[in-house]
Scaffold this motif. Structure first.
Motif, PDB file in Angstrom:
ATOM      1  N   ARG A 109      71.063  35.680 -57.609  1.00  0.00           N
ATOM      2  CA  ARG A 109      70.105  36.742 -57.937  1.00  0.00           C
ATOM      3  C   ARG A 109      69.030  36.178 -58.857  1.00  0.00           C
ATOM      4  NH1 ARG A 109      70.472  41.862 -56.826  1.00  0.00           N
ATOM      5  NH2 ARG A 109      72.366  42.756 -55.919  1.00  0.00           N
ATOM      6  N   GLY A 110      67.781  36.341 -58.446  1.00  0.00           N
ATOM      7  CA  GLY A 110      66.678  35.851 -59.258  1.00  0.00           C
ATOM      8  C   GLY A 110      66.653  36.469 -60.642  1.00  0.00           C
ATOM      9  N   LYS A 111      67.055  37.746 -60.727  1.00  0.00           N
ATOM     10  CA  LYS A 111      67.060  38.433 -62.014  1.00  0.00           C
ATOM     11  C   LYS A 111      68.027  37.771 -62.987  1.00  0.00           C
ATOM     12  CE  LYS A 111      67.688  43.011 -64.065  1.00  0.00           C
ATOM     13  NZ  LYS A 111      68.075  44.419 -63.816  1.00  0.00           N
ATOM     14  N   VAL A 112      69.176  37.337 -62.476  1.00  0.00           N
ATOM     15  CA  VAL A 112      70.163  36.663 -63.320  1.00  0.00           C
ATOM     16  C   VAL A 112      69.589  35.363 -63.852  1.00  0.00           C
ATOM     17  CG1 VAL A 112      72.424  35.537 -63.341  1.00  0.00           C
ATOM     18  CG2 VAL A 112      72.123  37.711 -62.147  1.00  0.00           C
ATOM     19  N   MET A 172      68.803  34.072 -67.748  1.00  0.00           N
ATOM     20  CA  MET A 172      69.326  32.809 -68.279  1.00  0.00           C
ATOM     21  C   MET A 172      68.225  31.958 -68.893  1.00  0.00           C
ATOM     22  SD  MET A 172      71.818  31.831 -65.059  1.00  0.00           S
ATOM     23  CE  MET A 172      71.769  30.099 -65.487  1.00  0.00           C
ATOM     24  N   GLY A 173      66.986  32.419 -68.737  1.00  0.00           N
ATOM     25  CA  GLY A 173      65.868  31.664 -69.288  1.00  0.00           C
ATOM     26  C   GLY A 173      65.116  30.840 -68.266  1.00  0.00           C
ATOM     27  N   MET A 174      65.500  30.956 -66.984  1.00  0.00           N
ATOM     28  CA  MET A 174      64.790  30.229 -65.937  1.00  0.00           C
ATOM     29  C   MET A 174      63.411  30.827 -65.707  1.00  0.00           C
ATOM     30  SD  MET A 174      67.527  29.507 -62.868  1.00  0.00           S
ATOM     31  CE  MET A 174      66.232  28.717 -61.903  1.00  0.00           C
ATOM     32  N   ASP A 175      62.509  30.002 -65.213  1.00  0.00           N
ATOM     33  CA  ASP A 175      61.218  30.507 -64.758  1.00  0.00           C
ATOM     34  C   ASP A 175      61.467  31.520 -63.643  1.00  0.00           C
ATOM     35  OD1 ASP A 175      58.144  30.103 -64.465  1.00  0.00           O
ATOM     36  OD2 ASP A 175      58.932  29.855 -62.437  1.00  0.00           O
ATOM     37  N   ARG A 176      60.837  32.684 -63.748  1.00  0.00           N
ATOM     38  CA  ARG A 176      61.107  33.763 -62.789  1.00  0.00           C
ATOM     39  C   ARG A 176      60.804  33.344 -61.348  1.00  0.00           C
ATOM     40  NH1 ARG A 176      60.972  39.493 -62.021  1.00  0.00           N
ATOM     41  NH2 ARG A 176      61.399  39.725 -59.810  1.00  0.00           N
ATOM     42  N   ALA A 177      59.699  32.652 -61.155  1.00  0.00           N
ATOM     43  CA  ALA A 177      59.335  32.241 -59.797  1.00  0.00           C
ATOM     44  C   ALA A 177      60.386  31.308 -59.206  1.00  0.00           C
ATOM     45  CB  ALA A 177      57.959  31.571 -59.799  1.00  0.00           C
ATOM     46  N   ASN A 178      60.850  30.325 -59.988  1.00  0.00           N
ATOM     47  CA  ASN A 178      61.880  29.405 -59.499  1.00  0.00           C
ATOM     48  C   ASN A 178      63.171  30.142 -59.173  1.00  0.00           C
ATOM     49  OD1 ASN A 178      60.352  27.087 -59.576  1.00  0.00           O
ATOM     50  ND2 ASN A 178      61.025  26.480 -61.629  1.00  0.00           N
TER      51      ASN A 178
END
Length: 240
Positions: free
Chosen positions: A59-62, A66-72
């Motif tokens: 899930r992109g939201k997860v 976690m601090g990941m770039d949203r697009a990635n």
């Protein structure tokens, strides 16, 4: 042969619907069950397009939390939908149903790139078409993909198959035993009441293009066919 209510549909499957009770990954029994239901509908002559989510894998939201770039994070989610789509394609073709996967992100070694006219031609030839990799853009859900593709291929309805939920309720029926099921709603009702059936972008797109939505449970075998035949199950959402 009985007349079907719809000739061309978009079936929206959540990633969780493929995972069964485990809640993650792909449950072979579940995916075979869904493939058999799709086969039953395809044999009625209905043209079927499918949009599959990827929440059972990523899930992109997860990722964002976690601090990941949203697009990635969203691109990873799109790749998860491709994995689900290929698994579903394999199950359908094992049942003798010709199936094509089209991806919004090009990966020609495993699937066709999404081309609207080609997708429509596949549907006319009674091939099941699975739309993978979302819209190809971050920040858009697979609900929006279903709404967009339904408008593009001129589908008559979106069938939103839910796991263990048989329609739209005013509260979570798993938590609130007094939750009331809606038989019929409008997209404005969904937006105004924040019912969470689909995100606001997808709801607006369906409303603007007057595409009805039927929310039902896929857990019970044969429900997709029942909806296509016009049986009153689940909740129907209309533009007006």
């Amino acid at each position: 042969m009985s007349t079907t209510q719809y000739k061309r549909i978009v079936l929206k499957l959540s990633g969780e619907a493929l995972s069964g009770k485990a809640g993650y990954g792909i449950d072979p029994t579940i995916i075979k069950s869904i493939a058999n239901q799709v086969k039953d509908v395809a044999e009625l002559g209905v043209e079927i397009a499918i949009v599959v989510g990827g929440g059972n894998i990523w899930r992109g939201k997860v990722g964002s939390e976690m601090g990941m770039d949203r697009a990635n994070a969203d691109y990873m989610g799109m790749l998860a939908t491709v994995m689900n789509s290929l698994a579903l394609q394999d199950s359908l073709e094992n049942l003798g149903i010709p199936t094509r996967v089209q991806t919004s992100i090009e990966m020609r070694q495993v699937a066709e790139p999404y081309i609207r006219r080609r997708a429509m031609r596949h549907l006319e030839k009674k091939r099941v078409v699975i739309f993978a990799a979302g819209t190809g853009n971050p920040y858009f859900s697979t609900d929006t993909t279903a709404a967009l593709r339904a408008a593009e291929v001129e589908a008559e309805v979106i069938l939103m198959a839910k796991n263990n939920v048989d329609g739209v309720y005013n509260a979570d029926p798993k938590i609130d035993k007094n939750a009331t099921k809606y038989e019929e709603l409008t997209y404005l009702d969904i937006l105004n009441e924040g019912l969470g059936v689909m995100d606001s972008t997808a709801s607006s797109l369906c409303m603007d293009n007057n595409i009805p939505l039927i929310v039902f449970s896929i857990t019970e075998q044969g429900n997709i066919k029942k909806v296509v035949m016009g049986e009153n199950i689940g909740t129907i959402v209309r533009g007006k």
